[in-house]
Design a protein around this motif. Sequence first.
Motif, PDB file in Angstrom:
ATOM      1  N   ALA A  21      55.314  49.605 -66.715  1.00 46.14           N
ATOM      2  CA  ALA A  21      54.994  50.522 -65.602  1.00 46.14           C
ATOM      3  C   ALA A  21      56.251  51.053 -64.925  1.00 46.14           C
ATOM      4  CB  ALA A  21      54.113  49.800 -64.582  1.00 46.14           C
ATOM      5  N   ASP A  22      57.271  50.191 -64.780  1.00 44.27           N
ATOM      6  CA  ASP A  22      58.392  50.525 -63.890  1.00 44.27           C
ATOM      7  C   ASP A  22      59.719  50.801 -64.599  1.00 44.27           C
ATOM      8  OD1 ASP A  22      56.579  50.030 -61.935  1.00 44.27           O
ATOM      9  OD2 ASP A  22      57.507  48.195 -61.191  1.00 44.27           O
ATOM     10  N   ASP A  23      59.870  50.391 -65.843  1.00 37.82           N
ATOM     11  CA  ASP A  23      61.198  50.403 -66.462  1.00 37.82           C
ATOM     12  C   ASP A  23      62.224  49.823 -65.470  1.00 37.82           C
ATOM     13  OD1 ASP A  23      63.316  50.800 -68.195  1.00 37.82           O
ATOM     14  OD2 ASP A  23      63.604  52.900 -67.638  1.00 37.82           O
ATOM     15  N   GLY A  25      65.166  47.677 -63.442  1.00 36.61           N
ATOM     16  CA  GLY A  25      66.551  47.299 -63.738  1.00 36.61           C
ATOM     17  C   GLY A  25      66.717  45.790 -63.774  1.00 36.61           C
ATOM     18  N   LEU A  26      65.956  45.097 -62.938  1.00 36.43           N
ATOM     19  CA  LEU A  26      65.965  43.636 -62.896  1.00 36.43           C
ATOM     20  C   LEU A  26      67.373  43.063 -62.726  1.00 36.43           C
ATOM     21  CD1 LEU A  26      63.240  42.993 -65.640  1.00 36.43           C
ATOM     22  CD2 LEU A  26      62.946  42.993 -63.160  1.00 36.43           C
ATOM     23  N   ASN A  27      68.183  43.741 -61.938  1.00 39.17           N
ATOM     24  CA  ASN A  27      69.518  43.216 -61.631  1.00 39.17           C
ATOM     25  C   ASN A  27      69.634  43.005 -60.127  1.00 39.17           C
ATOM     26  OD1 ASN A  27      69.587  45.875 -60.780  1.00 39.17           O
ATOM     27  ND2 ASN A  27      71.673  46.232 -61.478  1.00 39.17           N
ATOM     28  N   CYS A  28      70.775  42.475 -59.719  1.00 41.43           N
ATOM     29  CA  CYS A  28      71.023  42.268 -58.295  1.00 41.43           C
ATOM     30  C   CYS A  28      71.997  43.335 -57.821  1.00 41.43           C
ATOM     31  CB  CYS A  28      71.596  40.865 -58.089  1.00 41.43           C
ATOM     32  SG  CYS A  28      72.057  40.594 -56.386  1.00 41.43           S
ATOM     33  N   ARG A  29      71.584  44.077 -56.813  1.00 46.78           N
ATOM     34  CA  ARG A  29      72.412  45.211 -56.384  1.00 46.78           C
ATOM     35  C   ARG A  29      73.048  44.970 -55.020  1.00 46.78           C
ATOM     36  NH1 ARG A  29      68.094  47.534 -59.308  1.00 46.78           N
ATOM     37  NH2 ARG A  29      66.933  48.360 -57.549  1.00 46.78           N
ATOM     38  N   ILE A  30      73.232  43.709 -54.670  1.00 48.43           N
ATOM     39  CA  ILE A  30      74.041  43.387 -53.490  1.00 48.43           C
ATOM     40  C   ILE A  30      75.134  42.407 -53.917  1.00 48.43           C
ATOM     41  CG2 ILE A  30      72.223  43.730 -51.775  1.00 48.43           C
ATOM     42  CD1 ILE A  30      71.922  40.647 -51.689  1.00 48.43           C
TER      43      ILE A  30
HETATM   44  N1  LIG Z   1      58.992  47.263 -53.807  1.00 53.49           N
HETATM   45  C1  LIG Z   1      59.216  46.027 -54.283  1.00 53.49           C
HETATM   46  N2  LIG Z   1      59.411  45.052 -53.366  1.00 53.49           N
HETATM   47  C2  LIG Z   1      59.618  43.828 -53.812  1.00 53.49           C
HETATM   48  O1  LIG Z   1      59.787  42.844 -52.891  1.00 53.49           O
HETATM   49  C3  LIG Z   1      59.640  43.540 -55.186  1.00 53.49           C
HETATM   50  N3  LIG Z   1      59.847  42.271 -55.633  1.00 53.49           N
HETATM   51  C4  LIG Z   1      59.438  44.606 -56.082  1.00 53.49           C
HETATM   52  N4  LIG Z   1      59.436  44.270 -57.387  1.00 53.49           N
HETATM   53  C5  LIG Z   1      59.573  45.044 -58.519  1.00 53.49           C
HETATM   54  O2  LIG Z   1      60.948  45.329 -58.632  1.00 53.49           O
HETATM   55  C6  LIG Z   1      61.105  46.322 -59.553  1.00 53.49           C
HETATM   56  C7  LIG Z   1      62.026  47.364 -59.000  1.00 53.49           C
HETATM   57  O3  LIG Z   1      62.858  47.728 -59.966  1.00 53.49           O
HETATM   58  P1  LIG Z   1      64.355  47.212 -60.122  1.00 53.49           P
HETATM   59  O4  LIG Z   1      64.308  45.993 -60.953  1.00 53.49           O
HETATM   60  O5  LIG Z   1      64.903  46.923 -58.760  1.00 53.49           O
HETATM   61  O6  LIG Z   1      64.945  48.378 -60.823  1.00 53.49           O
HETATM   62  C8  LIG Z   1      59.766  46.924 -59.842  1.00 53.49           C
HETATM   63  O7  LIG Z   1      59.270  46.390 -61.034  1.00 53.49           O
HETATM   64  C9  LIG Z   1      58.929  46.397 -58.683  1.00 53.49           C
HETATM   65  O8  LIG Z   1      57.601  46.426 -59.018  1.00 53.49           O
HETATM   66  N5  LIG Z   1      59.213  45.835 -55.601  1.00 53.49           N
END
Ligand SMILES: Nc1nc(O)c(N)c(N[C@@H]2O[C@H](COP(=O)(O)O)[C@@H](O)[C@H]2O)n1
Length: 245
Positions: A21-23, A25-30
């Motif tokens: 659904a989202d593609d 990034g699953l990384n830490c950006r801080i």
């Molecule tokens: N909006 C939002 N708030 C949170 O607290 C979350 N844990 C998420 N989770 C998921 O994070 C993904 C966002 O993509 P990145 O990995 O940061 O690129 C996305 O899959 C959200 O559903 N979202």
Amino acid sequence: MTHYLRSRHDAICVGVGTAIADDPGLNCRIAPVPAPAVADIPNGKAAVAPTPTPFPGSVVTGQPRPVVIDPQLRWDLTSQSKVMQLARAGQGLAPYIITSVSEPPAARRSLLEEHGGKFLLVQQTPDARDGRQRFDWRTILAAVRAEGLRSIMIEGGGEVINSLLSPENNELIDSVIVTIAPTWLGRGGVVVSPPRQLGEGDGGGGDGKGEGKGARPPPGPAARLANPTWLPLGEDVVLCGRIAK
Ligand SMILES: Nc1nc(O)c(N)c(N[C@@H]2O[C@H](COP(=O)(O)O)[C@@H](O)[C@H]2O)n1
Ligand SMILES: NC(=O)C1=CN([C@@H]2O[C@H](COP(=O)(O)OP(=O)(O)OC[C@H]3O[C@@H](n4cnc5c(N)ncnc54)[C@H](OP(=O)(O)O)[C@@H]3O)[C@@H](O)[C@H]2O)C=CC1
């Protein structure tokens, strides 16, 4: 909050539904958040809870390992997937994909391994509730642990959270953190409502409609968080707690 939590764990986990659904990034950006210096603590007392250190033996390096639960390899991972772009740029790690497909497509395996990711082969077993082939969470966590990952944040989506919050898995969960935002997600939103444990009844295993002998036991007490803490954070409220025993 999400990125702070990502910075404190060895791994973060999503289901294939979220990956598609989202593609993400699953990384830490801080930047890694340091523990407060003693001099920063007013009157020698902590105004807020001190920043926890990562789990003992944790391999946290600033970037968590993405773990994607994808039993049938439905996620069409390519070199253009965001997680792979970030891995090439040194801004994240390539995923470990938990699958029951014993021979993943060779090209996808090569792509994943070139980026530092891998497939983790895990057997599914029939779910006690509906007989569907599913991963047992103990097996998932053992596979992740065997890779040297000592802490994991289960981020979503709805099906993954519901499956982990099932009563039989409660003992596996250290803490629950829920962010409540002033937003209605509507029909496409994530619904989290794990199954409720059945209580002590006559246990007759009937059709659940009748009373007395043969009827399904009534539901037990609803699951609750123990010692919940509610923290205002900007427009949101963050709820933290542990599963009540
Ligand atoms: N909006 C939002 N708030 C949170 O607290 C979350 N844990 C998420 N989770 C998921 O994070 C993904 C966002 O993509 P990145 O990995 O940061 O690129 C996305 O899959 C959200 O559903 N979202
Ligand atoms: N607000 C938030 O904090 C977050 C929101 N999201 C949102 O969640 C949505 C996706 O949620 P959802 O559709 O529920 O999908 P999920 O991300 O929960 O993935 C569900 C899939 O994962 C696999 N899976 C999950 N648990 C198991 C198990 N125990 N054993 C085997 N396979 C399992 C199944 O794959 P299969 O069907 O192939 O068997 C299942 O269909 C997205 O819209 C995303 O934006 C996601 C993360 C956080």
